[in-house]
Design a protein around this motif. Structure first.
Motif, PDB file in Angstrom:
ATOM      1  N   GLY A  61      39.568  71.755 -21.036  1.00 35.57           N
ATOM      2  CA  GLY A  61      40.238  71.817 -20.076  1.00 35.57           C
ATOM      3  C   GLY A  61      40.703  73.861 -20.403  1.00 35.57           C
ATOM      4  O   GLY A  61      40.833  74.521 -19.671  1.00 35.57           O
ATOM      5  N   GLY A  62      40.958  73.583 -21.678  1.00 35.55           N
ATOM      6  CA  GLY A  62      41.177  75.126 -22.319  1.00 35.55           C
ATOM      7  C   GLY A  62      39.816  75.932 -22.087  1.00 35.55           C
ATOM      8  O   GLY A  62      40.507  77.572 -21.675  1.00 35.55           O
ATOM      9  N   GLU A  63      38.515  75.816 -22.332  1.00 27.94           N
ATOM     10  CA  GLU A  63      37.616  76.395 -21.444  1.00 27.94           C
ATOM     11  C   GLU A  63      38.000  77.163 -20.509  1.00 27.94           C
ATOM     12  O   GLU A  63      37.877  78.478 -19.820  1.00 27.94           O
ATOM     13  N   ILE A  64      38.022  76.344 -19.307  1.00 35.06           N
ATOM     14  CA  ILE A  64      38.602  76.736 -18.159  1.00 35.06           C
ATOM     15  C   ILE A  64      39.445  77.886 -17.630  1.00 35.06           C
ATOM     16  O   ILE A  64      39.529  79.035 -17.302  1.00 35.06           O
ATOM     17  N   ARG A  65      41.186  77.301 -18.105  1.00 35.82           N
ATOM     18  CA  ARG A  65      42.308  78.169 -18.218  1.00 35.82           C
ATOM     19  C   ARG A  65      41.223  79.413 -18.658  1.00 35.82           C
ATOM     20  O   ARG A  65      41.758  80.377 -17.839  1.00 35.82           O
ATOM     21  N   HIS A  66      40.759  79.417 -20.466  1.00 39.60           N
ATOM     22  CA  HIS A  66      40.546  80.721 -21.075  1.00 39.60           C
ATOM     23  C   HIS A  66      40.047  81.620 -19.685  1.00 39.60           C
ATOM     24  O   HIS A  66      39.791  82.289 -19.948  1.00 39.60           O
ATOM     25  N   ALA A  67      39.453  81.121 -19.261  1.00 35.85           N
ATOM     26  CA  ALA A  67      37.595  81.587 -18.271  1.00 35.85           C
ATOM     27  C   ALA A  67      38.364  82.103 -17.339  1.00 35.85           C
ATOM     28  O   ALA A  67      38.421  83.266 -17.458  1.00 35.85           O
ATOM     29  N   VAL A  68      39.641  81.285 -16.747  1.00 30.74           N
ATOM     30  CA  VAL A  68      40.169  81.883 -15.262  1.00 30.74           C
ATOM     31  C   VAL A  68      40.748  83.148 -15.646  1.00 30.74           C
ATOM     32  O   VAL A  68      40.773  84.473 -15.481  1.00 30.74           O
ATOM     33  N   THR A  69      41.471  83.512 -17.156  1.00 31.54           N
ATOM     34  CA  THR A  69      42.392  84.242 -17.481  1.00 31.54           C
ATOM     35  C   THR A  69      42.140  85.371 -17.810  1.00 31.54           C
ATOM     36  O   THR A  69      42.430  86.370 -17.199  1.00 31.54           O
ATOM     37  N   LYS A  70      40.504  85.072 -18.623  1.00 29.32           N
ATOM     38  CA  LYS A  70      39.826  86.705 -19.156  1.00 29.32           C
ATOM     39  C   LYS A  70      39.910  86.641 -18.104  1.00 29.32           C
ATOM     40  O   LYS A  70      39.891  88.540 -18.164  1.00 29.32           O
ATOM     41  N   SER A  71      39.049  86.697 -16.562  1.00 29.69           N
ATOM     42  CA  SER A  71      38.732  87.085 -16.013  1.00 29.69           C
ATOM     43  C   SER A  71      39.455  88.311 -15.344  1.00 29.69           C
ATOM     44  O   SER A  71      39.126  89.833 -14.732  1.00 29.69           O
ATOM     45  N   GLY A  72      40.493  88.745 -15.167  1.00 30.16           N
ATOM     46  CA  GLY A  72      41.921  89.297 -14.508  1.00 30.16           C
ATOM     47  C   GLY A  72      41.771  89.172 -13.335  1.00 30.16           C
ATOM     48  O   GLY A  72      42.975  89.893 -12.788  1.00 30.16           O
ATOM     49  N   THR A  73      41.985  87.932 -12.357  1.00 28.93           N
ATOM     50  CA  THR A  73      41.930  88.572 -10.713  1.00 28.93           C
ATOM     51  C   THR A  73      43.524  87.290 -11.014  1.00 28.93           C
ATOM     52  O   THR A  73      43.090  87.617  -9.920  1.00 28.93           O
ATOM     53  N   PHE A  74      42.289  86.423 -11.768  1.00 23.45           N
ATOM     54  CA  PHE A  74      43.625  85.526 -11.198  1.00 23.45           C
ATOM     55  C   PHE A  74      45.250  85.063 -12.089  1.00 23.45           C
ATOM     56  O   PHE A  74      44.736  86.266 -13.660  1.00 23.45           O
ATOM     57  N   LEU A 196      37.270  81.827  -6.772  1.00 28.17           N
ATOM     58  CA  LEU A 196      37.670  80.851  -8.184  1.00 28.17           C
ATOM     59  C   LEU A 196      36.380  80.622  -8.971  1.00 28.17           C
ATOM     60  O   LEU A 196      36.074  80.577  -9.940  1.00 28.17           O
ATOM     61  N   LEU A 197      35.744  80.360  -8.219  1.00 25.68           N
ATOM     62  CA  LEU A 197      34.401  79.700  -8.757  1.00 25.68           C
ATOM     63  C   LEU A 197      33.645  80.479  -9.132  1.00 25.68           C
ATOM     64  O   LEU A 197      32.504  80.543 -10.111  1.00 25.68           O
ATOM     65  N   ASP A 198      33.330  81.351  -7.573  1.00 27.73           N
ATOM     66  CA  ASP A 198      32.577  82.280  -9.003  1.00 27.73           C
ATOM     67  C   ASP A 198      32.531  82.870  -9.920  1.00 27.73           C
ATOM     68  O   ASP A 198      32.178  83.050 -11.336  1.00 27.73           O
ATOM     69  N   VAL A 199      34.772  83.135  -9.811  1.00 25.60           N
ATOM     70  CA  VAL A 199      34.389  83.864 -11.648  1.00 25.60           C
ATOM     71  C   VAL A 199      34.010  82.831 -12.721  1.00 25.60           C
ATOM     72  O   VAL A 199      33.608  82.679 -13.762  1.00 25.60           O
ATOM     73  N   LEU A 200      34.264  81.472 -12.764  1.00 23.53           N
ATOM     74  CA  LEU A 200      34.034  79.802 -13.508  1.00 23.53           C
ATOM     75  C   LEU A 200      32.580  80.342 -13.281  1.00 23.53           C
ATOM     76  O   LEU A 200      31.980  80.300 -14.535  1.00 23.53           O
ATOM     77  N   ARG A 201      31.391  80.418 -12.430  1.00 23.82           N
ATOM     78  CA  ARG A 201      30.131  80.012 -12.935  1.00 23.82           C
ATOM     79  C   ARG A 201      29.780  81.664 -13.699  1.00 23.82           C
ATOM     80  O   ARG A 201      28.840  81.702 -14.425  1.00 23.82           O
ATOM     81  N   GLN A 202      30.358  82.904 -13.505  1.00 23.57           N
ATOM     82  CA  GLN A 202      30.749  84.248 -14.143  1.00 23.57           C
ATOM     83  C   GLN A 202      31.067  83.845 -15.858  1.00 23.57           C
ATOM     84  O   GLN A 202      29.681  83.861 -16.201  1.00 23.57           O
ATOM     85  N   GLU A 203      31.579  83.318 -16.487  1.00 18.33           N
ATOM     86  CA  GLU A 203      32.471  82.693 -17.478  1.00 18.33           C
ATOM     87  C   GLU A 203      31.459  82.212 -17.791  1.00 18.33           C
ATOM     88  O   GLU A 203      31.515  82.035 -19.461  1.00 18.33           O
ATOM     89  N   LEU A 204      31.634  80.706 -17.045  1.00 21.10           N
ATOM     90  CA  LEU A 204      30.954  79.514 -17.889  1.00 21.10           C
ATOM     91  C   LEU A 204      29.473  78.762 -17.695  1.00 21.10           C
ATOM     92  O   LEU A 204      29.430  78.214 -18.385  1.00 21.10           O
ATOM     93  N   GLY A 205      28.916  79.769 -17.182  1.00 20.50           N
ATOM     94  CA  GLY A 205      27.198  79.937 -17.107  1.00 20.50           C
ATOM     95  C   GLY A 205      27.351  79.173 -15.738  1.00 20.50           C
ATOM     96  O   GLY A 205      27.557  77.991 -15.530  1.00 20.50           O
TER      97      GLY A 205
END
Lengths: 406, 670
Positions: A61-74, A196-205
């Motif tokens: 969960g922490g990774e996901i939260r971090h990924a979404v926040t890092k993107s800046g769009t959400f 949001l999925l795109d962001v996750l794909r970009q950040e998490l691979g």
């Protein structure tokens, strides 16, 4: 060990004009900020977009939260794991952002789907592809369309293709008949969920994030109007009862000060939330209630001393009594606020997300609560005392005149 | 040995015997209480200080151990089994602190609101109004008021109002000329919400407008959400969350307990739709069915009874009944019966109702569910649950076997309607229908005024009856769902805060409280240590009380805890500062402690009472998390007065009087 030299009286009231001005400015400023631009309500109050994703590889969960926040769009998301034996890494992700379809696109969609077209036989609007009702979901990512007859989905899809700026989501069964009885069709559009999925794909691979989400949905707020209203009304009622109690225990002059101090503190905290772009959530309500409680207690302690000293030193002016009382209780005030602040600061430093926001509210609130007892509650009581012409009124007036003259 | 010491020792022995007896009778709480009394008495018999002091200390010790016992199972759960709790205790303490959705997660239930039902309701209301309008136009009825039975029969001779589809109303006139009765005024009255379609020459078709339908749908979902919210609140699950999504309602319930989840599901799903419909015994619908069409192979048969049909009259009325097979449930039997009745040609203004058949067992006198029977009803509900303002369970002990029922009270409008309906149908039967099943079909003896009615809980053992009555009371009071809801999905979810955030939060909490405790010792020395003890004791008591009503611990709840712990610290700061002041003024140690407590007390009490008042009001009028916060606040405030003032005073008393300290360790030299 002692924080302040015992027996020394500090002249707090000498500089009160500046502090009162500051308080008024802060409270008014916060009040204005609450309307413009207004607080940043979190998903608790506003709802948002919720997607459910079954990740293909281990992720926490922490990774996901971090990924979404890092993107800046959400905004900062809520990430909740869902227990599911067939998908071990299944998560619910909720963000504040919602997709919107602008009015022009809405009109274009209505036209393309032949809403309300009756009679005739048109190549674009054949009888089995004429919408009788078109509803846009609050999330803007879904259309609920009703037909009189069994609709021709291929035709509907082709109709949608003619609308600019609106893209159909790539998914099987889209559009889909969801209710054959009344010919209700659901059409899913590309939305924030896909983004949001795109962001996750970009950040998490890309290997960890699936092709599509299990669900993408707009969710309503947890705390509706009902909760907000009940919170506001019960606080108002509580204030009335507290005034009555204080009027009974102390006297009428004291009651408004406590209340004004509380309102001042709550306003300042909410104002700080707007200034620092923090999300107002259900926890914020709890924080504000906590601060109101803290502020009340703090004010009452100072009042208690004022009451005691009023009895002891009959000849002194109200201002002097306030100075004396505040000075006498100063070490207690600093100790208690300091101790509480210590624990809250720890939350502020180590906490994340909601906890950090909560601690932030408390830090601001404790400072405001401590200060307001001295510079909001006490001066108001003095002012009311002077207006009511009770004890010490003449002295106060004299002092005021003297202050003006110099 | 002084007499008072002898008495306390006798008390200890008596309580110990009582404890043993309670243990034998497997009365756990009796055992705990008498055990604590033993402790209290033993402390009271110690050879230190004076009697009153020992009594107080004994009480504090009893509270301390009582809290520990209450929290024992909770501690085991929270420490992942590192602290062992014997099964004997675990089985008997059924409550404990539940971690909230944000800290632990729970069950996520998704229900879909069957909005169609709400639309049908609205349609029926329109149809009713239309009947009334037509009756007035045909001069069958004058002015306002309900249509009476005979009015409806007269109306039926001229025009038939039916509802062939979900949102459609069809008015079919016997005489095509009457179509003009649907005049401009009529069209104007209904035109806002209904659109008119041309039909055959003798009929007019109305359909609920799309936008109105959409409105009904949305309203049904919001109302359903509010009702579910109220029910969740009534269940004491103030930390559950309820949200909507399109036509779905999502409910998230904290915890892990399967049993609690089942209870929640049962309460939430109850539609609690209460309807009062008149029976049409004159028609004798089932009497007209040829015997060849009754499938005896399905255990269905036709029987008859004598039914009242107005004052002084009675008719022979037939009904169908089905016997439950050995291997099937009541619901399965009902399904079979419904399958058959669906093949019957029921006029669209009538419906078939079903009631459970329960017969007493000859040997035990207990009632056993045998099967179902039918009633032939008018489709229109005369009075509905909308008019209910209150519901309360009660027991009627007059007729031998205690009979549990739920008394309902109607609003004034509902009461008028009920009176009017019952007045017009004396010596006829009506059916009380709860969630599509007939609860009872009594005969109206006379006009029923006053807006009261009761629903019997059927026959069963008194415990089950009472439990069912409690549930019914709860759902009726929280209001009916505007439409039934069906479960569409359920899943277990993890904490909303995220494991990482919780871990960091826990570090923050530990570090924060550690800092505060250390600071108190550093500043006040031994007195600080006393204050720290009081703060920790306060926390223990708060958690124990929270556990005793299975409270939910959430982040806002922890905020409430933090505030009261702050208050507890503050109380001791106030006292210690006062004691220092008094010492500075040159008083003796004993006098300084005395005066310190006395003078600090007013400030402490005023501060506590102010917060207590706001806590009470927030708990009374707040909802959801606000309420949760308030409850912890109230508990904490009381505990804070007890630990911060009462308990610390005992330690100071011992210092100055028992240990005869020459100097008081309050962190400053005097």
């Amino acid at each position: 060990m002692e924080l302040f030299k015992p027996g020394k009286t500090y002249d707090f009231m000498r500089v009160r004009a500046y502090w009162i001005a500051l308080s008024v400015a802060l409270a008014l400023g916060s009040l204005i900020l609450l309307f413009y631009p207004g607080p940043n309500y979190g998903t608790d109050f506003k709802g948002g977009t919720e997607i459910e994703v079954a990740f293909t590889k281990a992720v926490d969960g922490g990774e996901i939260r971090h990924a979404v926040t890092k993107s800046g769009t959400f905004s900062e998301p809520d990430v909740v794991q869902v227990t599911d034996p067939s998908h071990p890494w299944r998560y619910l992700i909720r963000v504040q952002e919602i997709s919107t379809v602008d009015e022009a696109s809405k009109d274009a969609l209505k036209k393309a789907l032949c809403l309300g077209v009756e009679g005739g036989d048109d190549a674009h609007c054949p009888a089995n592809a004429r919408a009788t009702e078109l509803k846009f979901s609050a999330g803007g990512d879904k259309l609920a369309v009703r037909y009189d007859t069994d609709p021709d989905l291929a035709k509907v899809k082709a109709q949608l293709g003619t609308v600019p700026n609106v893209k159909l989501r790539n998914a099987p069964n889209n559009p889909q008949v969801v209710n054959p009885r009344d010919h209700r069709v659901e059409i899913q559009l590309q939305s924030k969920g896909d983004q949001l999925l795109d962001v996750l794909r970009q950040e998490l691979g890309a290997d960890r994030v699936p092709e599509s989400a299990l669900r993408v949905e707009w969710v309503g707020p947890k705390a509706g109007k009902q909760l907000r209203d009940s919170a506001r009304n019960s606080v108002a009622l509580a204030i009335v009862f507290i005034m009555l109690y204080l009027a009974f225990r102390f006297d009428l002059r004291f009651a408004p000060g406590v209340v004004l101090a509380c309102v001042h503190d709550a306003l300042v905290v909410l104002g700080a939330f707007v200034v620092f772009h923090r999300e107002v959530t259900l926890s914020t309500i709890a924080a504000v209630l906590t601060i109101v409680g803290y502020s009340m207690n703090d004010t009452v302690v100072v009042y208690d001393r004022i009451r005691e000293n009023l009895g002891k030193h009959r000849g002194k002016s109200f201002g002097d009594i306030i100075n004396m009382s505040v000075s006498e209780t100063l070490s207690r005030t600093i100790l208690t606020s300091g101790a509480t602040m210590l624990s809250v600061l720890a939350f502020f430093i180590w906490g994340t997300g909601v906890i950090k926001d909560f601690a932030f509210a408390m830090v601001v609130g404790i400072i405001a609560g401590t200060y307001s007892s001295i510079y909001v509650a006490a001066p108001l009581t003095e002012w009311i005392d002077a207006k009511m012409g009770r004890r010490g009124a003449t002295e106060t007036k004299k002092r005021l005149r003297a202050a003006k003259a110099t | 040995m002084t007499p008072s010491r002898r008495n306390t020792l006798i008390l200890a022995v008596v309580s110990a015997i009582a404890a043993y007896l309670f243990y034998h009778a497997d009365n756990f709480w009796g055992l705990v209480v008498s055990g604590l009394v033993v402790l209290w008495a033993l402390v009271g018999a110690l050879p230190i200080m004076d009697g009153p002091w020992r009594t107080k200390v004994g009480f504090v010790v009893a509270v301390f151990f009582g809290s520990l016992i209450v929290l024992w199972p909770t501690f085991e759960g929270m420490s992942d089994g590192k602290i062992k709790c014997p099964d004997y205790v675990k089985d008997r303490i059924t409550f404990g602190i539940v971690k909230g959705l944000d800290l632990q997660g729970g069950l996520r239930l998704v229900y879909t609101v069957e909005v169609e039902e709400a639309i049908r309701d609205k349609r029926d209301k329109f149809a009713d109004e239309m009947r009334h309008e037509l009756a007035v136009a045909l001069k069958i009825k004058e002015g306002e008021g309900l249509l009476k039975r005979e009015d409806l029969t007269k109306l039926e001779e001229r025009v038939h109002v039916s509802a062939p589809e979900t949102a459609v109303i069809k008015i079919k006139f016997k005489n095509a000329d009457d179509v003009k009765l649907v005049d401009d005024r009529f069209k104007k009255k209904f035109g806002g919400e209904l659109s008119m379609f041309p039909g055959a020459a003798d009929e007019v078709v109305f359909k609920i407008r799309q936008e109105v339908e959409t409105q009904i749908r949305e309203k049904a979902v919001t109302q359903a959400k509010e009702t579910v919210n109220r029910r969740v609140d009534e269940l004491g699950l103030r930390e559950a969350s309820v949200t909507t999504r399109d036509e779905d309602i999502i409910i998230e319930v904290p915890g892990k307990d399967e049993r609690a989840f089942n209870e929640v599901k049962e309460i939430i799903r109850k539609t609690a739709r209460l309807e009062f419909k008149m029976l049409d015994d004159d028609a004798d619908f089932f009497g007209k069915i040829p015997e060849s069409e009754v499938p005896a192979s399905e255990n269905i048969e036709i029987r008859f009874e004598n039914a009242p049909a107005g004052p002084g009259k009675s008719v022979k009325n037939h009904f169908a009944r089905i016997d439950k097979r050995e291997d099937e449930s009541m619901n399965q039997a009902l399904e079979r019966l419904k399958k058959w009745t669906a093949t019957l040609n029921v006029p669209d203004d009538h419906v078939i109702g079903y009631e459970k058949i329960e017969d007493p067992d000859e040997d035990t006198g207990k009632f056993i569910e045998k099967g179902w029977r039918t009633f032939y009803l008018y489709q229109r509900a005369e009075v509905t649950g909308e008019y209910i303002t209150d519901a309360a369970r009660a027991v009627n002990t007059q007729s031998g076997m205690p009979e549990v029922y739920v008394a309902i009270t109607f609003s004034p409008a509902g009461a008028d309607r009920f009176e009017e309906v019952t007045g017009a149908n004396v010596q006829r039967r009506f059916a009380i229908i709860l969630d599509d099943v007939i609860n009872s079909a009594p005969v109206i003896k006379s006009k029923i005024g006053g807006g009261r009615a009761s629903i019997t809980m059927g026959a069963g053992d008194p415990d089950t009856q009472l439990k069912n009555a409690e549930k019914l009371e709860m759902v009726l009071r929280s209001g009916a769902l505007p439409a039934p809801i069906t479960p569409s999905n359920e899943s277990l979810i993890g904490p909303t805060l995220g494991q990482d955030a919780i871990k960091k939060g826990a570090i923050g909490a530990l570090a924060g409280s550690g800092l505060v405790l250390a600071f108190m010792v550093f500043y006040y020395r031994k007195s600080g240590l006393v204050a720290d003890g009081a703060v920790l004791f306060n926390l223990l008591i708060q958690l124990a009380i929270l556990a005793s009503f299975s409270g939910t611990l959430t982040l806002p709840g922890i905020a409430g805890l933090a505030l009261t712990i702050g208050m507890a610290v503050d109380a001791n700061v106030l006292i210690n500062e006062r004691i220092r002041e008094e010492l500075r003024a040159g008083r003796s140690i004993r006098a300084a402690v005395e005066a310190g407590y006395d003078k600090a007390f007013t400030a402490i009490v005023d501060g506590h009472v102010t917060i207590f008042i706001s806590g009470l009001i927030l708990a009374q009028y707040g909802t959801g998390p606000v309420k949760g916060f308030a409850v912890t606040l109230i508990i904490g405030i009381i505990a804070s007065l007890f630990t911060g003032v009462f308990c610390t005073r005992l330690v100071f008393d011992w210092w100055v009087r028992g240990a005869k300290a020459k100097r008081l360790s309050v962190g400053a030299e005097f």
